[in-house]
Design a protein around this motif. Sequence first.
Motif, mmCIF file in Angstrom:
data_model
loop_
_atom_site.group_PDB
_atom_site.id
_atom_site.type_symbol
_atom_site.label_atom_id
_atom_site.label_comp_id
_atom_site.label_asym_id
_atom_site.label_seq_id
_atom_site.Cartn_x
_atom_site.Cartn_y
_atom_site.Cartn_z
ATOM 1 N N LEU A 124 41.339 -17.789 0.455
ATOM 2 C CA LEU A 124 42.661 -17.291 0.074
ATOM 3 C C LEU A 124 43.198 -16.309 1.107
ATOM 4 C CD1 LEU A 124 42.117 -16.698 -3.753
ATOM 5 C CD2 LEU A 124 43.815 -18.222 -2.757
ATOM 6 N N GLY A 125 42.361 -15.328 1.470
ATOM 7 C CA GLY A 125 42.797 -14.320 2.425
ATOM 8 C C GLY A 125 43.111 -14.905 3.780
ATOM 9 N N GLY A 126 42.267 -15.821 4.238
ATOM 10 C CA GLY A 126 42.516 -16.462 5.519
ATOM 11 C C GLY A 126 43.814 -17.241 5.518
ATOM 12 N N ALA A 127 44.105 -17.926 4.401
ATOM 13 C CA ALA A 127 45.344 -18.699 4.308
ATOM 14 C C ALA A 127 46.570 -17.790 4.304
ATOM 15 C CB ALA A 127 45.316 -19.560 3.048
ATOM 16 N N VAL A 128 46.497 -16.700 3.548
ATOM 17 C CA VAL A 128 47.638 -15.781 3.473
ATOM 18 C C VAL A 128 47.938 -15.171 4.844
ATOM 19 C CG1 VAL A 128 48.423 -13.575 2.532
ATOM 20 C CG2 VAL A 128 47.343 -15.259 1.029
ATOM 21 N N ILE A 129 46.900 -14.727 5.534
ATOM 22 C CA ILE A 129 47.091 -14.147 6.866
ATOM 23 C C ILE A 129 47.624 -15.204 7.822
ATOM 24 C CG2 ILE A 129 45.886 -13.115 8.833
ATOM 25 C CD1 ILE A 129 44.007 -11.795 6.782
ATOM 26 N N PHE A 130 47.110 -16.418 7.712
ATOM 27 C CA PHE A 130 47.598 -17.534 8.522
ATOM 28 C C PHE A 130 49.066 -17.805 8.220
ATOM 29 C CE2 PHE A 130 48.358 -22.093 9.117
ATOM 30 C CZ PHE A 130 47.849 -22.313 10.389
ATOM 31 N N GLY A 131 49.426 -17.799 6.940
ATOM 32 C CA GLY A 131 50.803 -18.060 6.561
ATOM 33 C C GLY A 131 51.770 -17.026 7.092
ATOM 34 N N VAL A 132 51.313 -15.794 7.195
ATOM 35 C CA VAL A 132 52.176 -14.705 7.693
ATOM 36 C C VAL A 132 52.288 -14.721 9.214
ATOM 37 C CG1 VAL A 132 52.409 -12.193 7.871
ATOM 38 C CG2 VAL A 132 51.722 -13.236 5.692
ATOM 39 N N LEU A 133 51.182 -14.996 9.904
ATOM 40 C CA LEU A 133 51.144 -14.822 11.362
ATOM 41 C C LEU A 133 51.256 -16.106 12.168
ATOM 42 C CD1 LEU A 133 48.305 -12.132 11.641
ATOM 43 C CD2 LEU A 133 50.781 -11.777 11.555
ATOM 44 N N ALA A 134 50.863 -17.243 11.602
ATOM 45 C CA ALA A 134 50.878 -18.485 12.375
ATOM 46 C C ALA A 134 52.311 -18.912 12.673
ATOM 47 C CB ALA A 134 50.154 -19.596 11.624
ATOM 48 N N PRO A 135 52.583 -19.323 13.892
ATOM 49 C CA PRO A 135 53.957 -19.683 14.261
ATOM 50 C C PRO A 135 54.342 -21.078 13.789
ATOM 51 C CG PRO A 135 52.494 -20.001 16.130
ATOM 52 C CD PRO A 135 51.656 -19.414 15.035
ATOM 53 N N GLY A 136 55.624 -21.300 13.626
ATOM 54 C CA GLY A 136 56.165 -22.638 13.380
ATOM 55 C C GLY A 136 55.649 -23.303 12.131
ATOM 56 N N ARG A 137 55.356 -24.604 12.256
ATOM 57 C CA ARG A 137 54.926 -25.414 11.128
ATOM 58 C C ARG A 137 53.428 -25.667 11.165
ATOM 59 N NH1 ARG A 137 59.648 -30.125 10.947
ATOM 60 N NH2 ARG A 137 61.434 -28.711 10.724
ATOM 61 N N ALA A 138 52.673 -24.653 11.409
ATOM 62 C CA ALA A 138 51.226 -24.812 11.547
ATOM 63 C C ALA A 138 50.596 -25.238 10.229
ATOM 64 C CB ALA A 138 50.605 -23.502 12.026
ATOM 65 N N LEU A 139 49.606 -26.142 10.322
ATOM 66 C CA LEU A 139 48.893 -26.641 9.154
ATOM 67 C C LEU A 139 47.439 -26.199 9.237
ATOM 68 C CD1 LEU A 139 49.161 -28.486 6.610
ATOM 69 C CD2 LEU A 139 48.256 -30.348 8.039
ATOM 70 N N LEU A 140 46.942 -25.658 8.144
ATOM 71 C CA LEU A 140 45.563 -25.172 8.084
ATOM 72 C C LEU A 140 44.743 -26.093 7.193
ATOM 73 C CD1 LEU A 140 43.463 -22.928 8.708
ATOM 74 C CD2 LEU A 140 44.287 -21.763 6.634
ATOM 75 N N ILE A 141 43.632 -26.617 7.730
ATOM 76 C CA ILE A 141 42.723 -27.464 6.967
ATOM 77 C C ILE A 141 41.287 -27.092 7.325
ATOM 78 C CG2 ILE A 141 44.290 -29.424 6.733
ATOM 79 C CD1 ILE A 141 42.804 -30.730 9.108
ATOM 80 N N GLY A 142 40.358 -27.452 6.457
ATOM 81 C CA GLY A 142 38.950 -27.251 6.757
ATOM 82 C C GLY A 142 38.376 -25.978 6.161
ATOM 83 N N ALA A 143 37.048 -25.955 6.024
ATOM 84 C CA ALA A 143 36.353 -24.874 5.329
ATOM 85 C C ALA A 143 36.029 -23.675 6.199
ATOM 86 C CB ALA A 143 35.056 -25.428 4.733
ATOM 87 N N PHE A 144 36.424 -23.689 7.462
ATOM 88 C CA PHE A 144 35.962 -22.625 8.362
ATOM 89 C C PHE A 144 36.444 -21.223 7.993
ATOM 90 C CE2 PHE A 144 34.818 -26.253 10.970
ATOM 91 C CZ PHE A 144 33.572 -25.846 11.440
ATOM 92 N N PRO A 145 37.667 -21.000 7.521
ATOM 93 C CA PRO A 145 38.025 -19.633 7.103
ATOM 94 C C PRO A 145 37.098 -19.101 6.010
ATOM 95 C CG PRO A 145 40.002 -20.937 7.404
ATOM 96 C CD PRO A 145 38.846 -21.893 7.506
ATOM 97 N N ALA A 146 36.753 -19.959 5.042
ATOM 98 C CA ALA A 146 35.827 -19.539 3.989
ATOM 99 C C ALA A 146 34.422 -19.313 4.550
ATOM 100 C CB ALA A 146 35.789 -20.587 2.883
ATOM 101 N N ILE A 147 34.000 -20.159 5.493
ATOM 102 C CA ILE A 147 32.684 -19.995 6.112
ATOM 103 C C ILE A 147 32.640 -18.716 6.942
ATOM 104 C CG2 ILE A 147 31.106 -20.985 7.828
ATOM 105 C CD1 ILE A 147 32.046 -23.763 6.794
ATOM 106 N N TYR A 148 33.736 -18.413 7.632
ATOM 107 C CA TYR A 148 33.794 -17.146 8.355
ATOM 108 C C TYR A 148 33.715 -15.970 7.384
ATOM 109 C CZ TYR A 148 34.569 -18.560 13.189
ATOM 110 O OH TYR A 148 34.399 -19.031 14.479
ATOM 111 N N GLY A 149 34.188 -16.166 6.152
ATOM 112 C CA GLY A 149 34.019 -15.136 5.139
ATOM 113 C C GLY A 149 32.554 -14.917 4.814
#
Length: 228
Positions: A124-149
């Motif tokens: 959740l946190g990784g997605a929210v930060i990605f949604g705020v900071l990622a430019p343009g129409r970036a798409l986030l997929i995969g378990a790596f943000p949770a694994i980095y947690g």
Amino acid sequence: MAQTPGEAPINPLPPVVVALFLMIVGVEVVFSLGARGVVGGPGAVGWRLAALERYGFSSELFRWMFETGQFRPQHLLRLVSYPFVHGSFTHAAFAGVMLLALGKMVGEALGDVRTIAVFVASALGGAVIFGVLAPGRALLIGAFPAIYGLIGAFTYMLWLRLGQVGEQQLRAFTLIGVLLGLQLIFGLLFGGGPDWIADIGGFVVGFALTIVLVPGGWARLRDRLRHR
């Protein structure tokens, strides 16, 4: 080496880690079999793409929700569904291996409930930060943000352990430093998207949450705040 009677030859994995791994692998198996025409018929070839569009986390859609005030359930679902959708078999395989390795260490130390809490909160946190900071129409997929947690959780526990034995606590950050360095090198050599934003966000969330979740962590944090 002699084995103790009744002792399992391989230490069992925490059940929650096994469940998460099976979910990731199960989804990937369906996509792979569909792409090869084994299941689903001709239409199954497009299952992965359809899942990416429906369950991947979109930074553009995230900003649209806040701009319009429309927080629809199918859009909010993306915050927790994207870790189970990967771009390829290799992508999912790497995620699965890292999940087993980190999940075992964290799960054995924190238990199933706290481990799943770190996994979900980091996603959740990784997605929210990605949604705020990622430019343009970036798409986030995969378990790596949770694994980095989970890496963040492991890092904090190692940081505590090194402090208890009088060792240099900065050594606890060696793993995340190596991983981010490799990610940077691969990005420079082969190109890459802004997924690293979500990975770092997941790490920070996992590290911060474990300060409270680790046994005795809440009391330790409360004492520190009182002394200040």
